[in-house]
Structures are given as C-alpha cells and as structure tokens.
Design a protein around this motif. Structure first.
Motif, PDB file in Angstrom:
ATOM      1  N   PRO A  74      -0.289 -12.110   5.135  1.00 32.39           N
ATOM      2  CA  PRO A  74      -0.693 -12.358   6.519  1.00 32.39           C
ATOM      3  C   PRO A  74      -0.982 -11.072   7.298  1.00 32.39           C
ATOM      4  CG  PRO A  74       1.433 -13.419   6.002  1.00 32.39           C
ATOM      5  CD  PRO A  74       1.046 -12.628   4.817  1.00 32.39           C
ATOM      6  N   GLY A  75      -0.218 -10.024   7.050  1.00 35.59           N
ATOM      7  CA  GLY A  75      -0.406  -8.802   7.826  1.00 35.59           C
ATOM      8  C   GLY A  75      -1.655  -8.034   7.446  1.00 35.59           C
ATOM      9  N   LEU A  76      -2.146  -8.257   6.228  1.00 33.93           N
ATOM     10  CA  LEU A  76      -3.241  -7.432   5.727  1.00 33.93           C
ATOM     11  C   LEU A  76      -4.570  -8.164   5.601  1.00 33.93           C
ATOM     12  CD1 LEU A  76      -1.499  -5.363   2.894  1.00 33.93           C
ATOM     13  CD2 LEU A  76      -2.480  -4.467   5.001  1.00 33.93           C
ATOM     14  N   SER A  77      -4.505  -9.503   5.489  1.00 35.09           N
ATOM     15  CA  SER A  77      -5.723 -10.242   5.149  1.00 35.09           C
ATOM     16  C   SER A  77      -6.843 -10.045   6.175  1.00 35.09           C
ATOM     17  CB  SER A  77      -5.414 -11.731   4.972  1.00 35.09           C
ATOM     18  OG  SER A  77      -4.882 -12.239   6.174  1.00 35.09           O
ATOM     19  N   LEU A  78      -6.481  -9.821   7.430  1.00 35.27           N
ATOM     20  CA  LEU A  78      -7.519  -9.627   8.458  1.00 35.27           C
ATOM     21  C   LEU A  78      -7.609  -8.162   8.916  1.00 35.27           C
ATOM     22  CD1 LEU A  78      -6.937 -12.853  10.595  1.00 35.27           C
ATOM     23  CD2 LEU A  78      -8.738 -12.436   8.912  1.00 35.27           C
ATOM     24  N   ASP A  79      -6.847  -7.288   8.269  1.00 32.09           N
ATOM     25  CA  ASP A  79      -6.844  -5.874   8.628  1.00 32.09           C
ATOM     26  C   ASP A  79      -8.134  -5.218   8.115  1.00 32.09           C
ATOM     27  OD1 ASP A  79      -6.456  -3.201   8.968  1.00 32.09           O
ATOM     28  OD2 ASP A  79      -4.415  -3.166   8.157  1.00 32.09           O
ATOM     29  N   PRO A  80      -8.991  -4.687   8.999  1.00 32.56           N
ATOM     30  CA  PRO A  80     -10.258  -4.102   8.521  1.00 32.56           C
ATOM     31  C   PRO A  80     -10.067  -2.880   7.629  1.00 32.56           C
ATOM     32  CG  PRO A  80      -9.925  -3.663  10.868  1.00 32.56           C
ATOM     33  CD  PRO A  80      -8.847  -4.604  10.459  1.00 32.56           C
ATOM     34  N   ALA A  81      -8.867  -2.276   7.664  1.00 34.54           N
ATOM     35  CA  ALA A  81      -8.634  -1.094   6.823  1.00 34.54           C
ATOM     36  C   ALA A  81      -8.422  -1.478   5.359  1.00 34.54           C
ATOM     37  CB  ALA A  81      -7.419  -0.317   7.340  1.00 34.54           C
ATOM     38  N   ALA A  82      -7.938  -2.719   5.114  1.00 39.00           N
ATOM     39  CA  ALA A  82      -7.591  -3.101   3.734  1.00 39.00           C
ATOM     40  C   ALA A  82      -8.804  -3.081   2.789  1.00 39.00           C
ATOM     41  CB  ALA A  82      -6.922  -4.473   3.729  1.00 39.00           C
ATOM     42  N   PRO A  83      -9.974  -3.658   3.184  1.00 34.36           N
ATOM     43  CA  PRO A  83     -11.128  -3.576   2.265  1.00 34.36           C
ATOM     44  C   PRO A  83     -11.580  -2.136   2.013  1.00 34.36           C
ATOM     45  CG  PRO A  83     -11.508  -5.225   3.966  1.00 34.36           C
ATOM     46  CD  PRO A  83     -10.274  -4.490   4.351  1.00 34.36           C
ATOM     47  N   VAL A  84     -11.376  -1.241   2.991  1.00 37.40           N
ATOM     48  CA  VAL A  84     -11.760   0.161   2.782  1.00 37.40           C
ATOM     49  C   VAL A  84     -10.878   0.769   1.688  1.00 37.40           C
ATOM     50  CG1 VAL A  84     -12.034   2.431   3.860  1.00 37.40           C
ATOM     51  CG2 VAL A  84     -12.525   0.360   5.177  1.00 37.40           C
ATOM     52  N   ALA A  85      -9.563   0.464   1.753  1.00 36.84           N
ATOM     53  CA  ALA A  85      -8.649   0.981   0.725  1.00 36.84           C
ATOM     54  C   ALA A  85      -9.028   0.431  -0.653  1.00 36.84           C
ATOM     55  CB  ALA A  85      -7.212   0.611   1.075  1.00 36.84           C
ATOM     56  N   LEU A  86      -9.406  -0.856  -0.714  1.00 40.43           N
ATOM     57  CA  LEU A  86      -9.840  -1.429  -2.003  1.00 40.43           C
ATOM     58  C   LEU A  86     -11.094  -0.723  -2.501  1.00 40.43           C
ATOM     59  CD1 LEU A  86      -9.354  -5.303  -1.543  1.00 40.43           C
ATOM     60  CD2 LEU A  86      -7.860  -3.683  -2.707  1.00 40.43           C
ATOM     61  N   GLY A  87     -12.005  -0.406  -1.564  1.00 40.60           N
ATOM     62  CA  GLY A  87     -13.231   0.299  -1.934  1.00 40.60           C
ATOM     63  C   GLY A  87     -12.922   1.684  -2.484  1.00 40.60           C
ATOM     64  N   ILE A  88     -11.978   2.383  -1.855  1.00 45.14           N
ATOM     65  CA  ILE A  88     -11.587   3.725  -2.352  1.00 45.14           C
ATOM     66  C   ILE A  88     -11.007   3.599  -3.754  1.00 45.14           C
ATOM     67  CG2 ILE A  88      -9.939   5.613  -2.002  1.00 45.14           C
ATOM     68  CD1 ILE A  88     -10.275   5.069   1.071  1.00 45.14           C
ATOM     69  N   LEU A  89     -10.160   2.576  -3.948  1.00 45.89           N
ATOM     70  CA  LEU A  89      -9.556   2.366  -5.274  1.00 45.89           C
ATOM     71  C   LEU A  89     -10.638   2.092  -6.317  1.00 45.89           C
ATOM     72  CD1 LEU A  89      -6.802   2.223  -6.642  1.00 45.89           C
ATOM     73  CD2 LEU A  89      -6.692  -0.199  -6.094  1.00 45.89           C
ATOM     74  N   ALA A  90     -11.640   1.272  -5.958  1.00 48.61           N
ATOM     75  CA  ALA A  90     -12.702   0.930  -6.912  1.00 48.61           C
ATOM     76  C   ALA A  90     -13.595   2.141  -7.204  1.00 48.61           C
ATOM     77  CB  ALA A  90     -13.549  -0.227  -6.373  1.00 48.61           C
ATOM     78  N   LEU A  91     -14.053   2.819  -6.148  1.00 54.49           N
ATOM     79  CA  LEU A  91     -15.063   3.866  -6.347  1.00 54.49           C
ATOM     80  C   LEU A  91     -14.455   5.163  -6.884  1.00 54.49           C
ATOM     81  CD1 LEU A  91     -17.408   3.366  -3.256  1.00 54.49           C
ATOM     82  CD2 LEU A  91     -17.428   2.252  -5.470  1.00 54.49           C
ATOM     83  N   VAL A  92     -13.377   5.623  -6.253  1.00 60.42           N
ATOM     84  CA  VAL A  92     -12.770   6.893  -6.687  1.00 60.42           C
ATOM     85  C   VAL A  92     -11.819   6.658  -7.865  1.00 60.42           C
ATOM     86  CG1 VAL A  92     -11.421   8.902  -5.946  1.00 60.42           C
ATOM     87  CG2 VAL A  92     -12.977   7.790  -4.335  1.00 60.42           C
ATOM     88  N   GLY A  93     -10.996   5.611  -7.756  1.00 62.39           N
ATOM     89  CA  GLY A  93      -9.971   5.381  -8.775  1.00 62.39           C
ATOM     90  C   GLY A  93     -10.512   4.843 -10.082  1.00 62.39           C
ATOM     91  N   VAL A  94     -11.462   3.896 -10.010  1.00 64.60           N
ATOM     92  CA  VAL A  94     -11.944   3.254 -11.245  1.00 64.60           C
ATOM     93  C   VAL A  94     -13.235   3.928 -11.729  1.00 64.60           C
ATOM     94  CG1 VAL A  94     -12.668   1.104 -12.344  1.00 64.60           C
ATOM     95  CG2 VAL A  94     -10.930   1.047 -10.553  1.00 64.60           C
ATOM     96  N   PHE A  95     -14.318   3.791 -10.959  1.00 63.39           N
ATOM     97  CA  PHE A  95     -15.635   4.143 -11.520  1.00 63.39           C
ATOM     98  C   PHE A  95     -15.870   5.658 -11.583  1.00 63.39           C
ATOM     99  CE2 PHE A  95     -16.327  -0.311 -10.224  1.00 63.39           C
ATOM    100  CZ  PHE A  95     -16.679  -0.812 -11.470  1.00 63.39           C
TER     101      PHE A  95
END
Lengths: 72, 434
Positions: B306-327
């Motif tokens: 509930p605290g994160l699902s609407l937090d606009p920062a959360a998708p940015v963190a997922l994007g950082i994880l995908a782009l920098v961390g994975v690919f």
C-alpha cells in the motif's frame, strides 16, 4: 612410433584450446597427427589450418567433437 | 545441437568495435546528466530529464552495444552473411548515435523539431539494421536456439522503434494519442522483447562457451520466446481493442516470469560450471541475474504494497534496477569476453601460426576490470535509493559516469594491443619481403 598427441580442450576457455593446438602443431613432424577434443566445431581454427595447408577430419561422439589434424 | 562457431564471414573488427566503444560513452553522458540535474531527475518516470536519462541508457548504451554484438555474432554464431557490413555499420552507427542525441535534446529542451529529427534518424538507423541483419538472420543456415532468439530480437527491435517513432511524433505535434499506454507498450517491447530476447540468445552461445557451464536446458529455450511474445501480445492488444485493458497486467506478469526463468536458469548453470575461476564476466553475469530476480520479485509485489504502489519514485527505482543492474551489467560482462576474443581472433588471422597473439587475459587485466565492476555496482547501490533520497542522485550519477568511462578505457586496452600487435606483424612482413 611416437605417442599420439591428444589435446582435451573441453574444460578450457577460448582461445586456450587453439593456443595449445598451435604450440603442439609446431612440434609435430611432417605427416604426424594430433587430436583435439572440443564441445563445438572450431571454425576459426579450421580457417587458419586451411590457410597453412593442414588437413583434418572431425568425428562427433556423445557431444564431443574429435578433430584429427595432420601436418603437411 | 552443438554450437557452430564460424569465423569465415566475420566482418572487419571495426564493424562491431565502433558500436561497442560508443556504448560506454553514452553511459558517461547519462551519469554526467544526472550529476548535473540532481534528485529531481529521479522523482518520477515521466520527468523530461528522467526520459532523457533513460534513453541515454537504452538507445545509447544498450542499443549501441547490442547492435555491435549482433554485427559480430550473426556471422560468427549463426553463419549469416551481413550485406556490406562496413558501409552498413558506418551508416547505422551514425544514424543511431545522432538520433539518440537528438532525442535526448528533445526531452531536455522540449523542442518539437528535435523529436522529429530523432524519429527520422533513429527510425532510419533501426530500419537499416533490421533490414540488413534481419535478411542475414532469415537466410542463416543455423537452426539453434540462439538463431531463433536473435530473429525474435530483431523483430522486437523493429516494433519498439515503430512505437518510439510514433511517440516522438506525438510529443512533437501534440496530436491526440494515449501517450502513457503507448509508452508502456514501447517499454515492454524494448526491455522484454528486444533486450531480453537478445540477451537470452547471446547467452545461449556465450555463457557455456566462456564460463564453461552446461548448455541451457532445452525446455527453457523452447518456452522462453513463446512466453515473451504471448506476454507482449497481451500487453499490446488493449491499444487496439477497447475494453481489453485487463489483459495488460497478465501480460506484465508473464513477461516478468519469463525474465525470472531465464535469470534462474543462468544462475543455476553458473553454479554447475566446470570452470571454477571467478572472473569479472562471471561476477557481472551473476550480479545481473540476481538483479533480474530482485526486479521480478519487486515488480510482482509492488501492487500489493500500500505504501509504495502509488509512489512515483518506485517505478524509477525499478527502472534503475533493470537498466543499470540487469542490462548494463550484462552488456559489460559480455563485452569483457567478446572484445578481447575478437582482438585475439583478428590478430590470429593476421599473424598465422607462427606469430601468436598476446595472452587474451592480458588484454584487459583482471584487476582493472574488477575495479570497474566494483564502481558499476557501487553506482547501482547509490542510485537505487536515490528516488527517495534525492541527495544521492549527484554522487550516483558521478559514479555511473566514472564506471562507464572506466569501462571505455578498459575496452580500449584491448584495442591498443590490437593496433600495436598489428603494426608488429606488418613490420615483420615488410622486413621479410625486403
């Protein structure tokens, strides 16, 4: 009759099998052979062997490619 | 089926090298842009600077490195003949690099003509790559999982570029179009279709060869592409058919599961590897796959928190994880093996049997590569919380720029050895003739 030269490159990272093969080929006499064991067909090696006049035969058995190379 | 490694039709070394060496420079630009703009750039995924940063990483760093890898692997692994590789690479390299810079400028300065220029340059650059590499892949003699994945990746690249051009035109002209939904479809085809399919295809060939693992299991190589394309279909269909928006979350879950399966299988193969040496490529791949699993778990859990699902920062963190961390990590790990091996093969071809190239492990010393890897994952560690702690954005950006510059310098070490050794071979050949 000399001992057959066998290079097992299956546990080695490229290009170590090719480097070992080149070193061993350098020590072979004309008409002598060596066998290289790999898990793939080494087309880069074939290109170089063809250019240097070597002949070779390959045989697959249970995922292993055995390449018998003969010095000209 | 055993992998066929062919070098007969390998293109000149400058063809893949120009892309592989340009890629980290876009990473440097991304890091510097973030260091300049600071925390605001990571507050929400829709901020223009965030979109500029994202495209420096995906259309700059990732696209350059992945197209470079394609130009090399299509002839060598799939046996395909790329038509006139040198002029095609020269043209597409300039179009893609110029288009990426125009797109980043469009986001940063909000100039419609830059979006249109970006669409024209990136669209035509991708069209050249898709036409020439796609034709080579279509007529390639191989039949393995790598070839199928490369074909799927090139189709996805065409789709992602098509949606990207559409979005650029929408941004430039303000015509009525569902911008956010189309962006999600564009993103899914980019990361799930193009990037994941290509990473899996390249991994099928390169991971067993260089990390001496068993081959990828047949069931995984059979189910992964159908899973990816079914997921992309479910994500894309609601754009065409009203009332089908409920399919989109199902597609997203399926796409995440496909990524998780690939990452889990790669980690499992690495655990069973015959070569027990731990080198930078191994660590990069392990890091990338652990990040991929973390991304899958976090993205699946996010709607239920509930605290994160609407937090606009959360998708940015997922994007950082995908782009920098994975690919980006996977690209770096691959480059540390592909570039020295390329240099070795080309020098071997020049020198013949009598003049062996330098030791492949000496081309990029492990100590330097390991330092760069630490810088990369340190930048990830600083950037991940930065969407919530804006003070971390500038140091994270500087660390990202440092790690990418270091990557460029390390790859350059292999190229310097290539040039030095080539001069020696040519000098020896000249003195032998005189």
């Amino acid at each position: 009759m000399s001992t057959p030269v066998v290079i097992d490159g299956r546990g080695l990272q490229p290009p170590a099998p090719m480097e070992l093969t080149f070193a061993a080929l350098d020590k072979l006499g004309s008409g002598e052979e060596l066998t290289l064991l790999l898990n793939c067909q080494p087309f880069p090696l074939y290109q170089i062997l063809r250019r240097e006049g070597y002949t070779w035969q390959e045989q697959w058995d249970d995922g292993t490619c055995a390449i018998r190379i003969r010095k000209p | 089926m055993a992998l066929l490694l062919s070098f007969e039709q390998a293109p000149p070394i400058s063809v893949p090298a120009r892309f592989l060496f340009t890629a980290p420079l876009f990473g440097v630009l991304a890091g510097l842009l973030l260091a300049w703009q600071g925390g605001e750039a990571l507050a929400t995924r829709w901020h223009p600077t965030t979109l500029a940063l994202t495209h420096l990483l995906v259309a700059g760093l990732m696209l350059q490195a992945m197209v470079g890898a394609l130009f090399q692997l299509v002839p060598v692994v799939a046996g395909g003949n790329v038509w006139r590789p040198l002029p095609v690479a020269t043209l597409s390299h300039l179009l893609l690099a110029g288009g990426t810079l125009a797109l980043v400028g469009g986001f940063l300065f909000q100039l419609p003509w830059l979006f249109l220029l970006a669409a024209a340059l990136l669209g035509s650059g991708v069209l050249v790559v898709v036409a020439v590499v796609g034709f080579a892949l279509l007529h390639a003699p191989g039949r393995g999982a790598t070839l199928q994945a490369l074909r799927a990746a090139i189709v996805s690249l065409a789709v992602v570029a098509g949606f990207g051009c559409l979005l650029a035109v929408v941004l430039a002209t303000d015509i009525g179009w569902p911008l956010m939904e189309t962006t999600d479809v564009h993103l899914s085809w980019g990361l799930g279709g193009w990037a994941l399919a290509l990473m899996s295809g390249v991994s099928y060939a390169v991971v067993p060869m260089f990390q001496l693992t068993p081959a990828y299991s047949r069931w995984l190589t059979r189910v992964l592409l159908p899973m990816i394309f079914l997921a992309l279909g479910l994500i894309s269909l609601p754009l065409l058919v009203d009332g089908w928006a409920g399919l989109r979350p199902l597609g997203a879950i399926l796409l995440l599961l496909a990524g998780g399966l690939f990452a889990g299988e790669t980690l499992n193969l690495q655990r069973r590897r015959r070569r027990k040496v731990i080198d930078t490529t191994y660590l990069y791949f392990r890091g990338a796959m652990v990040c991929a699993l973390a991304l899958v778990v976090a993205a699946l859990l996010l709607p239920w928190l509930p605290g994160l699902s609407l937090d606009p920062a959360a998708p940015v963190a997922l994007g950082i994880l995908a782009l920098v961390g994975v690919f980006a990590a996977a690209v770096n790990g691959m480059s540390y093996k592909i570039v020295p091996f390329l240099v070795w093969l080309h020098l071997q071809r020049l020198g013949g049997l009598k003049r062996l190239p330098p030791d492949i492990n000496s081309m990029i010393p492990e100590r330097r590569a390991r330092g760069q890897l630490l810088a990369h994952f340190l930048s990830l560690a600083v950037l991940l919380p930065a969407p919530w702690i804006p003070q971390l954005a500038r140091p994270g950006g500087l660390l990202l720029a440092l790690s990418c510059a270091w990557m460029w310098w390390n790859l350059g070490g292999a190229l310097r050895i290539y040039r030095q050794f080539k001069r020696q071979i040519l000098a020896a050949a000249e003195s032998a003739e005189s």
